[in-house]
Design a protein around this motif. Structure first.
Motif, PDB file in Angstrom:
ATOM      1  N   ASN A  58       0.480   0.982  -3.844  1.00  0.00           N
ATOM      2  CA  ASN A  58       1.881   1.361  -3.033  1.00  0.00           C
ATOM      3  C   ASN A  58       2.043   0.509  -1.680  1.00  0.00           C
ATOM      4  O   ASN A  58       3.142   0.469  -1.382  1.00  0.00           O
ATOM      5  N   CYS A  59       0.770  -0.364  -1.290  1.00  0.00           N
ATOM      6  CA  CYS A  59       1.173  -0.919  -0.178  1.00  0.00           C
ATOM      7  C   CYS A  59       0.185  -2.055  -0.162  1.00  0.00           C
ATOM      8  O   CYS A  59      -1.022  -2.237  -0.647  1.00  0.00           O
ATOM      9  N   ALA A  60       0.744  -3.391   0.007  1.00  0.00           N
ATOM     10  CA  ALA A  60       0.071  -4.592  -0.231  1.00  0.00           C
ATOM     11  C   ALA A  60      -1.471  -4.717   0.144  1.00  0.00           C
ATOM     12  O   ALA A  60      -2.249  -5.419  -0.153  1.00  0.00           O
ATOM     13  N   SER A  61      -1.538  -4.234   1.478  1.00  0.00           N
ATOM     14  CA  SER A  61      -2.903  -4.268   2.261  1.00  0.00           C
ATOM     15  C   SER A  61      -3.395  -3.014   2.226  1.00  0.00           C
ATOM     16  O   SER A  61      -4.754  -2.776   2.921  1.00  0.00           O
ATOM     17  N   ALA A  62      -3.035  -1.681   1.657  1.00  0.00           N
ATOM     18  CA  ALA A  62      -3.572  -0.543   1.763  1.00  0.00           C
ATOM     19  C   ALA A  62      -4.059  -0.270   3.395  1.00  0.00           C
ATOM     20  O   ALA A  62      -5.119  -0.036   3.728  1.00  0.00           O
ATOM     21  N   CYS A  63      -3.053  -0.544   4.228  1.00  0.00           N
ATOM     22  CA  CYS A  63      -3.220  -0.435   5.764  1.00  0.00           C
ATOM     23  C   CYS A  63      -3.549   0.941   6.070  1.00  0.00           C
ATOM     24  O   CYS A  63      -4.013   0.824   7.435  1.00  0.00           O
ATOM     25  N   GLY A  64      -3.092   1.997   5.668  1.00  0.00           N
ATOM     26  CA  GLY A  64      -3.564   3.309   6.367  1.00  0.00           C
ATOM     27  C   GLY A  64      -2.348   3.729   7.125  1.00  0.00           C
ATOM     28  O   GLY A  64      -2.568   4.841   7.677  1.00  0.00           O
ATOM     29  N   VAL A  65      -1.547   2.908   7.841  1.00  0.00           N
ATOM     30  CA  VAL A  65      -0.573   3.394   8.790  1.00  0.00           C
ATOM     31  C   VAL A  65       0.985   3.057   8.642  1.00  0.00           C
ATOM     32  O   VAL A  65       1.714   3.884   9.090  1.00  0.00           O
ATOM     33  N   CYS A  66       1.256   2.379   7.487  1.00  0.00           N
ATOM     34  CA  CYS A  66       2.694   2.413   7.182  1.00  0.00           C
ATOM     35  C   CYS A  66       3.192   3.767   6.351  1.00  0.00           C
ATOM     36  O   CYS A  66       2.209   4.576   6.061  1.00  0.00           O
TER      37      CYS A  66
END
Length: 107
Positions: A55-63
């Protein structure tokens, strides 16, 4: 949030992680994934990180998307934990099926 990426925080599952990252890279995920195994081996962390990465291009953990997935409040992520004797109960599946059917689009 740690300085390590979400994927790098998962230890000892390189083969599985490579497979999951390959699915994301190819843009061809299956409709469902089942993570099973003994308690404490990292199934939940791996599954949740995979969902975030889908669900997130970078699996950023903060979006917002990543935060909702990690909080188990994302509308497209359903996390089921065993109840009782470490078993997923029929009622849990029945409830999940109700939610899934509610989201079914025009046919």
């Amino acid at each position: 949030m740690s300085d390590l990426s979400l994927w790098e925080q998962i230890k000892g599952h390189e083969e599985t992680l490579n497979l999951l990252r390959g699915v994301i890279d190819k843009g061809r995920p299956s409709h469902a994934y089942l993570f099973s195994g003994p308690r404490g081996v990292g199934k939940a962390k791996t599954a949740i990180t995979f969902a975030a990465a889908l669900n997130c291009a970078s699996a950023c953990g903060v979006c917002p998307s990543c935060r909702a997935i990690f909080a188990h409040t994302h509308p497209d992520f359903h996390y089921i934990e065993p109840e009782g004797q470490q078993t997923i109960m029929r009622g849990q599946i029945t409830e999940l099926l109700k939610v899934v059917h509610l989201k079914k689009g025009p046919g």
